[in-house]
Scaffold this motif. Structure first.
Motif, short mmCIF file in Angstrom:
data_model
loop_
_atom_site.label_atom_id
_atom_site.label_comp_id
_atom_site.label_asym_id
_atom_site.label_seq_id
_atom_site.Cartn_x
_atom_site.Cartn_y
_atom_site.Cartn_z
N MET A 1 -20.25 94.67 33.13
CA MET A 1 -19.14 94.64 34.24
C MET A 1 -19.68 95.18 35.15
SD MET A 1 -15.58 96.53 33.66
CE MET A 1 -14.27 95.72 34.43
N MET A 2 -19.09 94.51 36.60
CA MET A 2 -19.71 94.99 37.85
C MET A 2 -19.30 96.51 38.27
SD MET A 2 -21.14 92.33 38.65
CE MET A 2 -21.29 92.58 40.57
N LEU A 3 -20.12 96.95 38.95
CA LEU A 3 -19.97 98.65 39.17
C LEU A 3 -18.74 98.97 40.04
CD1 LEU A 3 -21.33 101.32 39.32
CD2 LEU A 3 -22.62 100.66 41.17
N THR A 4 -18.35 97.87 41.10
CA THR A 4 -17.16 98.20 41.64
C THR A 4 -15.99 98.01 40.76
OG1 THR A 4 -17.28 95.88 42.35
CG2 THR A 4 -18.18 97.32 44.11
N HIS A 5 -16.09 97.37 39.85
CA HIS A 5 -14.68 97.23 38.92
C HIS A 5 -14.84 98.19 38.09
CE1 HIS A 5 -15.73 92.65 39.83
NE2 HIS A 5 -14.63 93.04 40.26
N GLY A 36 -25.58 98.29 45.46
CA GLY A 36 -25.52 96.83 45.87
C GLY A 36 -24.58 96.21 44.92
N ASN A 37 -24.60 95.15 44.88
CA ASN A 37 -23.45 94.24 44.17
C ASN A 37 -23.87 94.00 43.02
OD1 ASN A 37 -21.10 92.93 43.18
ND2 ASN A 37 -21.64 91.11 44.51
N ARG A 38 -24.05 94.82 41.81
CA ARG A 38 -24.60 94.69 40.52
C ARG A 38 -23.91 95.00 39.38
NH1 ARG A 38 -29.97 98.62 41.12
NH2 ARG A 38 -30.32 97.23 42.62
N ASP A 39 -24.38 94.61 38.16
CA ASP A 39 -23.66 95.01 37.21
C ASP A 39 -24.15 96.58 36.70
OD1 ASP A 39 -23.99 95.40 33.89
OD2 ASP A 39 -22.46 93.97 34.43
N ILE A 40 -22.92 97.31 36.15
CA ILE A 40 -23.29 98.64 35.83
C ILE A 40 -24.78 99.01 34.86
CG2 ILE A 40 -21.80 99.11 34.03
CD1 ILE A 40 -21.17 101.72 35.18
N GLY A 41 -24.99 98.15 34.19
CA GLY A 41 -26.09 98.22 33.27
C GLY A 41 -27.43 97.96 34.07
N GLU A 42 -27.49 97.39 35.28
CA GLU A 42 -28.68 97.16 35.89
C GLU A 42 -28.97 98.47 37.14
OE1 GLU A 42 -27.88 93.60 38.23
OE2 GLU A 42 -27.71 92.44 36.21
N VAL A 43 -28.22 99.63 37.02
CA VAL A 43 -28.45 100.70 37.99
C VAL A 43 -29.64 101.30 37.13
CG1 VAL A 43 -27.53 102.75 38.93
CG2 VAL A 43 -26.04 100.75 38.58
N THR A 44 -30.56 101.60 37.79
CA THR A 44 -31.81 102.40 37.44
C THR A 44 -31.73 103.79 37.64
OG1 THR A 44 -33.00 101.97 39.57
CG2 THR A 44 -32.96 100.08 37.90
N PRO A 45 -32.21 104.55 36.96
CA PRO A 45 -32.48 105.96 37.01
C PRO A 45 -33.01 106.59 38.38
CG PRO A 45 -33.00 105.43 34.78
CD PRO A 45 -32.79 104.11 35.30
N SER A 78 -17.66 105.27 27.43
CA SER A 78 -16.65 105.50 26.33
C SER A 78 -16.03 104.16 26.24
CB SER A 78 -15.71 106.83 26.66
OG SER A 78 -14.94 106.34 27.81
N ARG A 79 -15.84 103.31 27.21
CA ARG A 79 -15.08 102.11 27.08
C ARG A 79 -16.21 100.91 27.08
NH1 ARG A 79 -12.47 105.75 29.13
NH2 ARG A 79 -10.07 105.58 29.48
N GLY A 80 -17.42 101.05 26.87
CA GLY A 80 -18.33 99.91 26.67
C GLY A 80 -18.87 99.38 27.57
N TYR A 81 -18.56 99.91 29.01
CA TYR A 81 -19.14 99.21 30.20
C TYR A 81 -20.61 99.64 30.51
CZ TYR A 81 -14.06 98.99 31.23
OH TYR A 81 -12.75 98.81 31.27
N ALA A 82 -21.05 100.53 29.90
CA ALA A 82 -22.36 100.82 30.05
C ALA A 82 -23.02 101.30 28.65
CB ALA A 82 -22.59 101.86 31.16
N ALA A 83 -24.29 101.25 28.57
CA ALA A 83 -24.90 101.31 27.45
C ALA A 83 -25.56 102.99 27.34
CB ALA A 83 -26.00 100.55 26.90
#
Length: 145
Positions: A1-5, A36-45, A78-83
């Protein structure tokens, strides 16, 4: 899911619970722009660590950002948007808070006496206005702003 959403859903949840969440919203929107406009799972530490650090030295702002982002990531996981959460697992030691300076009676007297030279043009009320302002601020512990 997109980070902004995810941020929008998190803000909606917080508001449904009665939280105003205005300053946190500003911070989360800034986080979205920085990532940036990316998926929440693509955000790096590394990107999160850079956002937490900001431009200045380590301060209490780091901890504020960390707390807001940890709430977002708890919600997302908790909602499964990020691992996983890209937030650091060890918190840095923040510098100690500055101790306030309290003027001595003599310093306060000299400061109040110095207001007598603040005459602006033909306005005799200016020194009294500044003296009153200093007494109010010092006596009550208020700050301008």
């Amino acid at each position: 899911m997109m980070l902004t959403h995810v941020v929008d859903a998190y803000l909606a949840k917080q508001r449904s619970l009665g939280a105003r969440f205005e300053s946190a919203e500003v911070l989360l929107r800034r986080f979205c722009r920085a990532m940036g406009n990316r998926d929440i799972g693509e955000v790096t530490p590394e990107a999160v660590a850079e956002f937490l650090q900001g431009k200045g030295s380590l301060s209490a702002t780091w901890m504020l950002r960390y707390k807001v982002l940890s709430g977002l990531y708890r919600f997302a996981i908790s909602r499964g948007y990020a691992a996983f959460s890209p937030l650091p697992t060890t918190l840095p030691k923040l510098p100690p808070q500055q101790t306030p300076y309290v003027y001595s009676t003599e310093e306060l007297r000299r400061l109040l006496d110095a207001t007598s030279i603040l005459k602006v043009g033909h306005r005799p009320h200016v020194p009294a206005m500044y003296r009153t302002l200093l007494l109010l601020l010092y006596g009550s512990g208020m700050r301008i702003g």
